[in-house]
Design a protein around this motif. Structure first.
Motif, PDB file in Angstrom:
ATOM      1  N   TYR A   1     -38.253  -1.917 -10.561  1.00 20.50           N
ATOM      2  CA  TYR A   1     -38.607  -0.552 -10.980  1.00 20.50           C
ATOM      3  C   TYR A   1     -39.080   0.269  -9.784  1.00 20.50           C
ATOM      4  CZ  TYR A   1     -38.150  -1.482 -15.955  1.00 20.50           C
ATOM      5  OH  TYR A   1     -37.642  -1.759 -17.181  1.00 20.50           O
ATOM      6  N   ILE A   2     -39.859  -0.381  -8.924  1.00 20.46           N
ATOM      7  CA  ILE A   2     -40.340   0.326  -7.732  1.00 20.46           C
ATOM      8  C   ILE A   2     -39.148   0.738  -6.870  1.00 20.46           C
ATOM      9  CG2 ILE A   2     -41.609   0.028  -5.559  1.00 20.46           C
ATOM     10  CD1 ILE A   2     -43.602  -1.736  -7.202  1.00 20.46           C
ATOM     11  N   GLN A   3     -38.227  -0.190  -6.680  1.00 18.29           N
ATOM     12  CA  GLN A   3     -37.077   0.126  -5.819  1.00 18.29           C
ATOM     13  C   GLN A   3     -36.222   1.246  -6.416  1.00 18.29           C
ATOM     14  OE1 GLN A   3     -34.554  -3.134  -4.561  1.00 18.29           O
ATOM     15  NE2 GLN A   3     -33.452  -1.817  -3.149  1.00 18.29           N
TER      16      GLN A   3
ATOM     17  N   TYR B   1     -38.960  -0.148   5.793  1.00 19.57           N
ATOM     18  CA  TYR B   1     -40.144  -1.012   5.705  1.00 19.57           C
ATOM     19  C   TYR B   1     -40.288  -1.778   4.398  1.00 19.57           C
ATOM     20  CZ  TYR B   1     -42.271   0.416  10.101  1.00 19.57           C
ATOM     21  OH  TYR B   1     -42.551   0.606  11.426  1.00 19.57           O
ATOM     22  N   PHE B   2     -39.750  -1.244   3.326  1.00 18.46           N
ATOM     23  CA  PHE B   2     -39.889  -1.943   2.054  1.00 18.46           C
ATOM     24  C   PHE B   2     -38.924  -3.124   1.927  1.00 18.46           C
ATOM     25  CE2 PHE B   2     -41.797   2.065   0.319  1.00 18.46           C
ATOM     26  CZ  PHE B   2     -42.951   1.492  -0.164  1.00 18.46           C
ATOM     27  N   TYR B   3     -37.888  -3.114   2.765  1.00 16.13           N
ATOM     28  CA  TYR B   3     -36.723  -3.906   2.371  1.00 16.13           C
ATOM     29  C   TYR B   3     -36.796  -5.409   2.642  1.00 16.13           C
ATOM     30  CZ  TYR B   3     -34.454  -0.039   0.228  1.00 16.13           C
ATOM     31  OH  TYR B   3     -34.156   0.972  -0.655  1.00 16.13           O
TER      32      TYR B   3
ATOM     33  N   ASP C   1     -37.289   3.765  -8.064  1.00 14.55           N
ATOM     34  CA  ASP C   1     -37.970   5.011  -7.661  1.00 14.55           C
ATOM     35  C   ASP C   1     -37.744   5.294  -6.183  1.00 14.55           C
ATOM     36  OD1 ASP C   1     -39.024   5.206 -10.220  1.00 14.55           O
ATOM     37  OD2 ASP C   1     -41.001   4.406  -9.669  1.00 14.55           O
ATOM     38  N   GLU C   2     -37.860   4.242  -5.370  1.00 13.16           N
ATOM     39  CA  GLU C   2     -37.750   4.447  -3.920  1.00 13.16           C
ATOM     40  C   GLU C   2     -36.391   5.034  -3.540  1.00 13.16           C
ATOM     41  OE1 GLU C   2     -40.379   4.503  -2.549  1.00 13.16           O
ATOM     42  OE2 GLU C   2     -41.669   2.958  -3.372  1.00 13.16           O
ATOM     43  N   LEU C   3     -35.367   4.677  -4.287  1.00  7.47           N
ATOM     44  CA  LEU C   3     -34.038   5.219  -3.972  1.00  7.47           C
ATOM     45  C   LEU C   3     -34.005   6.737  -4.147  1.00  7.47           C
ATOM     46  CD1 LEU C   3     -31.723   2.476  -5.490  1.00  7.47           C
ATOM     47  CD2 LEU C   3     -32.054   2.993  -3.075  1.00  7.47           C
ATOM     48  N   THR C   4     -34.730   7.229  -5.151  1.00  9.50           N
ATOM     49  CA  THR C   4     -34.770   8.695  -5.302  1.00  9.50           C
ATOM     50  C   THR C   4     -35.615   9.317  -4.178  1.00  9.50           C
ATOM     51  OG1 THR C   4     -36.632   8.638  -6.855  1.00  9.50           O
ATOM     52  CG2 THR C   4     -34.428   8.710  -7.818  1.00  9.50           C
ATOM     53  N   HIS C   5     -36.638   8.595  -3.740  1.00  6.78           N
ATOM     54  CA  HIS C   5     -37.469   9.140  -2.650  1.00  6.78           C
ATOM     55  C   HIS C   5     -36.656   9.258  -1.362  1.00  6.78           C
ATOM     56  CE1 HIS C   5     -41.107   7.181  -4.883  1.00  6.78           C
ATOM     57  NE2 HIS C   5     -40.462   8.073  -5.607  1.00  6.78           N
ATOM     58  N   LEU C   6     -35.855   8.237  -1.132  1.00  3.11           N
ATOM     59  CA  LEU C   6     -34.979   8.256   0.044  1.00  3.11           C
ATOM     60  C   LEU C   6     -34.048   9.460  -0.015  1.00  3.11           C
ATOM     61  CD1 LEU C   6     -33.285   4.837   0.842  1.00  3.11           C
ATOM     62  CD2 LEU C   6     -34.623   6.287   2.358  1.00  3.11           C
TER      63      LEU C   6
ATOM     64  N   GLN D   1     -45.455   8.844  -8.457  1.00  5.04           N
ATOM     65  CA  GLN D   1     -44.802   7.535  -8.540  1.00  5.04           C
ATOM     66  C   GLN D   1     -45.391   6.555  -7.524  1.00  5.04           C
ATOM     67  OE1 GLN D   1     -40.605   8.563  -8.218  1.00  5.04           O
ATOM     68  NE2 GLN D   1     -40.399   8.616 -10.449  1.00  5.04           N
ATOM     69  N   GLU D   2     -45.743   7.056  -6.340  1.00  2.32           N
ATOM     70  CA  GLU D   2     -46.344   6.157  -5.348  1.00  2.32           C
ATOM     71  C   GLU D   2     -47.686   5.631  -5.874  1.00  2.32           C
ATOM     72  OE1 GLU D   2     -44.169   5.435  -3.484  1.00  2.32           O
ATOM     73  OE2 GLU D   2     -43.243   7.060  -2.352  1.00  2.32           O
ATOM     74  N   ALA D   3     -48.386   6.479  -6.626  1.00  2.00           N
ATOM     75  CA  ALA D   3     -49.648   6.023  -7.221  1.00  2.00           C
ATOM     76  C   ALA D   3     -49.380   4.949  -8.272  1.00  2.00           C
ATOM     77  CB  ALA D   3     -50.404   7.210  -7.824  1.00  2.00           C
ATOM     78  N   VAL D   4     -48.309   5.127  -9.052  1.00  5.03           N
ATOM     79  CA  VAL D   4     -47.947   4.103 -10.044  1.00  5.03           C
ATOM     80  C   VAL D   4     -47.587   2.790  -9.338  1.00  5.03           C
ATOM     81  CG1 VAL D   4     -46.279   3.445 -11.843  1.00  5.03           C
ATOM     82  CG2 VAL D   4     -47.165   5.782 -11.769  1.00  5.03           C
ATOM     83  N   HIS D   5     -46.902   2.909  -8.204  1.00  5.94           N
ATOM     84  CA  HIS D   5     -46.554   1.688  -7.463  1.00  5.94           C
ATOM     85  C   HIS D   5     -47.817   0.974  -7.000  1.00  5.94           C
ATOM     86  CE1 HIS D   5     -42.474   3.761  -6.369  1.00  5.94           C
ATOM     87  NE2 HIS D   5     -42.636   3.573  -7.660  1.00  5.94           N
ATOM     88  N   SER D   6     -48.767   1.759  -6.490  1.00  2.00           N
ATOM     89  CA  SER D   6     -50.030   1.149  -6.051  1.00  2.00           C
ATOM     90  C   SER D   6     -50.717   0.473  -7.233  1.00  2.00           C
ATOM     91  CB  SER D   6     -50.955   2.207  -5.452  1.00  2.00           C
ATOM     92  OG  SER D   6     -50.271   2.935  -4.449  1.00  2.00           O
TER      93      SER D   6
ATOM     94  N   LEU E   1     -48.537   0.631   2.103  1.00  9.01           N
ATOM     95  CA  LEU E   1     -47.503   1.665   2.221  1.00  9.01           C
ATOM     96  C   LEU E   1     -47.552   2.648   1.058  1.00  9.01           C
ATOM     97  CD1 LEU E   1     -44.400  -0.442   3.400  1.00  9.01           C
ATOM     98  CD2 LEU E   1     -45.949   0.925   4.804  1.00  9.01           C
ATOM     99  N   ASP E   2     -47.637   2.125  -0.153  1.00  6.38           N
ATOM    100  CA  ASP E   2     -47.621   3.029  -1.310  1.00  6.38           C
ATOM    101  C   ASP E   2     -48.897   3.863  -1.408  1.00  6.38           C
ATOM    102  OD1 ASP E   2     -45.144   3.039  -2.887  1.00  6.38           O
ATOM    103  OD2 ASP E   2     -45.422   0.884  -2.924  1.00  6.38           O
ATOM    104  N   SER E   3     -50.027   3.251  -1.035  1.00  4.89           N
ATOM    105  CA  SER E   3     -51.280   4.026  -1.084  1.00  4.89           C
ATOM    106  C   SER E   3     -51.248   5.133  -0.029  1.00  4.89           C
ATOM    107  CB  SER E   3     -52.491   3.119  -0.843  1.00  4.89           C
ATOM    108  OG  SER E   3     -52.525   2.097  -1.798  1.00  4.89           O
TER     109      SER E   3
HETATM  110 FE   LIG Z   1     -43.449   3.588  -3.577  1.00 10.79          FE
END
Ligand SMILES: [Fe+2]
Ligand SMILES: [Fe+2]
Length: 345
Positions: A215-217, A189-191, A219-224, A118-123, A88-90
């Motif tokens: 930490y990933i989550q 999907y992440f949840y 970030d994900e909240l800002t993406h949402l 940030q998605e790259a950092v998650h990957s 997903l992150d990639s």
């Molecule tokens: Fe992500």
């Protein structure tokens, strides 16, 4: 309506923020943060920047030991979830620039660029987890599981097909569908995976991985929130795109995604994890879907589900008194934190 990509060099572009549009605008591409239309986007940009973190600052030494002591089922679920998350992150890292090419507000382009980073950092954090926790042959298997596990292949294709539809045919309707697919990925999907890790954490296992996930989550909240903002503005500026047929299509996408996520969540927890029974997983995903649809002003799918069935997940995943709703928060209380203190949770 077919959308056209932003011009890269546009000497006739409008600098006047009053003429700015989320899509179909005449942008100069100039990033002028004292001349913005979407104020929320500059605030979000700063929040995202304040959230900067480095995966390797979290030690995974204890996780490597814990991993060996997980039950076979726990280990299998752990591996499969990581495999799904890597995909997903990639995919997000690769696809967000495709969306960004059609967004004609520089302050929003800025946020999407940070999100891509940030998605790259998650990957990268998953690579770090796999390098630190799993033996090499397991690692290799995990990197293939996204296409070798039937369950994952089906789900990954569902989202990617929608992304590819927009690339092949960049219409305004397909853009809204891509935005919805993105929103589902980020918000549904992440949840199940996140809550599985938190359930392990609650038992004192794999705490380093759990910190990475927190930490990933965050970030994900800002993406949402970013995608909520983009969706709402496009809707406000182009009310004609979102007709009844498209609304139903978007809600159907959500319904399919919820069904996939519930069967996935039940598959990985297998009714064996304390606090995550099949029924709770089902209610949790339906509850999240109601929240997500409500935030973009679409009718919810599961009106009977009103109570949050997993309150402990919310308090467990909270960091720094973080508010979960970007648009409702009064003060910016996000701050850079390099360490998590378990005692404060
Ligand atoms: Fe992500
Ligand atoms: Fe994301």
């Amino acid at each position: 309506m077919e959308l056209t990509k932003k011009k890269l060099f546009n000497e006739r572009g409008d600098r006047d923020w009053g003429k700015r549009r989320m899509i179909g605008g005449n942008t100069t591409n100039l990033i002028e943060l004292n001349n913005v239309k979407y104020e929320w986007a500059t605030k979000m940009y700063r929040t995202m920047m304040n959230n900067f973190w480095i995966p390797e600052e979290i030690s995974l030494a204890q996780d490597a030991k814990d991993y060996k002591n997980l039950s076979n089922e726990e280990r299998q679920s752990y591996d499969k979830i990581i495999s799904f998350l890597i995909f997903l992150d990639s995919l997000q890292t690769a696809n967000l620039p495709n969306i960004n090419e059609y967004i004609t507000a520089p302050e929003v382009n800025l946020c999407l660029t940070v999100q891509t980073f940030q998605e790259a950092v998650h990957s990268q954090s998953y690579s770090y987890i796999l390098d630190s926790v799993c033996p090499a042959e397991v690692r290799d298997r995990i990197y293939n599981e996204w296409r070798e596990d039937e369950h994952l292949l089906k789900r990954n294709r569902f989202i990617t097909d929608l992304y590819e539809q927009f690339i092949a045919e960049p219409t305004d309707r397909n853009l809204l569908k891509t935005i919805m697919a993105n929103y589902i990925l980020e918000g549904i999907y992440f949840y199940s995976g996140f809550s599985f890790f938190y359930a392990l954490g609650r038992q004192g296992k794999m705490l380093g991985t759990v910190s990475e996930i927190k930490y990933i989550q965050r970030d994900e909240l800002t993406h949402l929130a970013l995608f909520q903002g983009i969706f709402r503005e496009i809707h406000r500026e182009n009310p004609e795109i979102l007709d009844l047929a498209l609304i139903e299509e978007l809600r159907d996408m959500m319904r399919t995604a919820v069904e996939h996520e519930i069967s996935w969540g039940q598959y990985i927890t297998a009714n064996r994890i304390p606090g995550l029974t099949n029924e709770i997983v089902e209610n949790y995903i339906q509850f999240l879907s109601n929240e997500r649809l409500r935030k973009i002003n679409l009718a919810i799918l599961y009106p009977d589900v009103v109570e949050h069935p997993l309150k402990w997940v919310e308090s467990f995943s909270n960091m720094n008194g973080m508010k979960t709703d970007f648009f409702e928060q009064k003060v910016t209380n996000y701050s850079k934190s390099t360490n998590l203190n378990w005692d404060e949770l």
